[in-house]
Design an enzyme around this catalytic site. Structure first.
Site, PDB file in Angstrom:
ATOM      1  N   SER A 195      -8.936   0.829 -28.607  1.00 31.66           N
ATOM      2  CA  SER A 195      -8.467   2.217 -28.580  1.00 31.66           C
ATOM      3  C   SER A 195      -9.365   3.107 -29.440  1.00 31.66           C
ATOM      4  CB  SER A 195      -7.029   2.289 -29.106  1.00 31.66           C
ATOM      5  OG  SER A 195      -7.026   2.164 -30.514  1.00 31.66           O
ATOM      6  N   LEU A 248      -8.852  -6.980  -6.536  1.00 29.85           N
ATOM      7  CA  LEU A 248      -8.246  -6.431  -7.755  1.00 29.85           C
ATOM      8  C   LEU A 248      -9.175  -5.436  -8.450  1.00 29.85           C
ATOM      9  CD1 LEU A 248      -5.982  -6.717 -10.058  1.00 29.85           C
ATOM     10  CD2 LEU A 248      -7.570  -8.333 -11.106  1.00 29.85           C
ATOM     11  N   ASP A 274      -1.173  -7.028 -27.557  1.00 29.93           N
ATOM     12  CA  ASP A 274      -1.023  -6.923 -29.012  1.00 29.93           C
ATOM     13  C   ASP A 274      -0.654  -8.280 -29.622  1.00 29.93           C
ATOM     14  OD1 ASP A 274      -0.967  -5.681 -31.455  1.00 29.93           O
ATOM     15  OD2 ASP A 274       1.008  -4.779 -31.198  1.00 29.93           O
ATOM     16  N   HIS A 299      -8.590 -12.856 -31.694  1.00 29.69           N
ATOM     17  CA  HIS A 299      -9.185 -12.095 -30.579  1.00 29.69           C
ATOM     18  C   HIS A 299      -9.821 -13.047 -29.558  1.00 29.69           C
ATOM     19  CE1 HIS A 299      -8.153  -8.442 -32.523  1.00 29.69           C
ATOM     20  NE2 HIS A 299      -9.047  -8.533 -33.489  1.00 29.69           N
TER      21      HIS A 299
HETATM   22  C1  FPP Z   1      -4.432  -6.126 -30.590  1.00 32.90           C
HETATM   23  O1  FPP Z   1      -4.132  -7.164 -31.478  1.00 32.90           O
HETATM   24  C2  FPP Z   1      -5.602  -6.428 -29.806  1.00 32.90           C
HETATM   25  C3  FPP Z   1      -6.754  -5.693 -29.782  1.00 32.90           C
HETATM   26  C4  FPP Z   1      -6.944  -4.477 -30.588  1.00 32.90           C
HETATM   27  C5  FPP Z   1      -7.900  -6.081 -28.980  1.00 32.90           C
HETATM   28  C6  FPP Z   1      -7.618  -6.760 -27.689  1.00 32.90           C
HETATM   29  C7  FPP Z   1      -8.716  -7.689 -27.445  1.00 32.90           C
HETATM   30  C8  FPP Z   1      -8.639  -8.869 -26.806  1.00 32.90           C
HETATM   31  C9  FPP Z   1      -7.424  -9.351 -26.125  1.00 32.90           C
HETATM   32  C10 FPP Z   1      -9.840  -9.710 -26.784  1.00 32.90           C
HETATM   33  C11 FPP Z   1     -10.466  -9.862 -25.462  1.00 32.90           C
HETATM   34  C12 FPP Z   1     -10.747  -8.586 -24.790  1.00 32.90           C
HETATM   35  C13 FPP Z   1     -11.794  -8.393 -23.971  1.00 32.90           C
HETATM   36  C14 FPP Z   1     -11.854  -7.155 -23.146  1.00 32.90           C
HETATM   37  C15 FPP Z   1     -12.860  -9.384 -23.840  1.00 32.90           C
HETATM   38  P1  FPP Z   1      -4.123  -6.857 -33.036  1.00 32.90           P
HETATM   39  O2  FPP Z   1      -5.441  -7.237 -33.571  1.00 32.90           O
HETATM   40  O3  FPP Z   1      -3.749  -5.434 -33.283  1.00 32.90           O
HETATM   41  O4  FPP Z   1      -2.993  -7.821 -33.503  1.00 32.90           O
HETATM   42  P2  FPP Z   1      -1.996  -7.619 -34.725  1.00 32.90           P
HETATM   43  O5  FPP Z   1      -1.191  -6.390 -34.421  1.00 32.90           O
HETATM   44  O6  FPP Z   1      -1.179  -8.862 -34.722  1.00 32.90           O
HETATM   45  O7  FPP Z   1      -2.839  -7.471 -35.956  1.00 32.90           O
END
Ligand code: FPP
Length: 246
Positions: A70, A136, A25, A42
């Site tokens: 999700s 893994l 997150d 991201h």
């Molecule tokens: C949460 O941060 C993150 C996500 C919903 C997506 C996770 C994705 C990645 C780490 C990118 C790479 C992943 C892959 C599988 C290639 P948020 O956007 O909710 O952050 P915030 O709460 O600060 O807005």
């Protein structure tokens, strides 16, 4: 491979967690702090993920599960959703050879049938290519939601009862566990969440019944090898009683 990593010496190789799960997150907040678009967060998050997978491989962790998307993330703007999907395709495309060379087995939990074709193709290619690997297990939660997973499992059990294959008395914890997406892997020992929120966000609710929680204020793009080692060292200091006494 990483060099000069003294802090790894604090680890006890005998008591490593078998399964680490991560709620990645804070990508959006990381970008906002830098006056960048959320997508930049991201992309930076993808780099952290790359590093964490590499470290888990080196430490010989059995399973790493990451929450990539999700069932609730569809509520985000369309542009952000498609960027996340494209990033996954890019990640798999770029990393698959190295992952395969490092004996990593890629698995997905979640409903991927609804994803677009290029996404499904890349995912299936990665799964097929690495299916016989023995290192893994890199488990990517994609269009995943714990409640949906549990409902899906209950429906399967109900169908078996309806078909007279089992009776109600056959339902037990092991049986339900075996019906979840995670049937072939142990429950997480350690659940890490970045960016400080104290919630589980519909992630592996059944499986984390006895997981140790480790939450850091660090935003996911700032999370690196040192933080992962710190989480594991802290985990190794915990007294896990599983409801019993010592
Ligand atoms: C949460 O941060 C993150 C996500 C919903 C997506 C996770 C994705 C990645 C780490 C990118 C790479 C992943 C892959 C599988 C290639 P948020 O956007 O909710 O952050 P915030 O709460 O600060 O807005």
């Amino acid at each position: 491979m990483s060099k000069n990593i003294n802090y790894r010496t604090k680890l006890n190789s005998e008591t490593l967690p078998k399964h680490i799960a991560i709620i990645m997150d804070g990508n959006g907040r990381w970008a906002k702090k830098r006056l960048l678009p959320r997508t930049a967060g991201h992309r930076a998050g993808m780099k952290s993920l790359r590093k964490v997978v590499e470290t888990c491989t080196e430490l010989k962790i059995q399973v790493l599960t990451v929450y990539a998307f999700s069932t609730e993330n569809w509520k985000r703007p369309e542009g952000e959703v498609s960027y996340l999907m494209e990033l996954l395709v890019e990640y798999l495309n770029k990393e698959i050879k190295e992952l395969h060379d490092n004996n990593v087995k890629i698995q997905i939990i979640g409903d991927i049938q609804v994803l677009n074709n290029s996404c499904k193709q890349e995912i299936n290619r990665a799964i097929l290519m690495t299916e016989n690997n023995t290192g893994l297990i890199f488990n990517i939660a994609l269009n995943y939601g714990s409640r949906t997973e549990i409902i899906y499992a209950i429906k399967q059990v109900a169908e078996q009862i309806q078909a007279n294959l089992i009776t109600i008395d056959d339902i037990n914890e092991q049986m339900l566990s075996n019906t979840l997406y995670t049937s072939n892997i142990p429950d997480p020992d350690l659940l890490i969440r970045t960016a400080g929120e104290m919630r589980l966000s519909n992630f592996l609710l059944w499986q984390i019944a006895y997981s140790e929680l480790w939450i850091t204020e660090k935003l996911w793009p700032d999370f690196g090898e040192k933080d992962l080692i710190k989480a594991i060292v802290d985990y190794q200091k915990r007294d896990r009683r599983f409801g019993g006494i010592k």
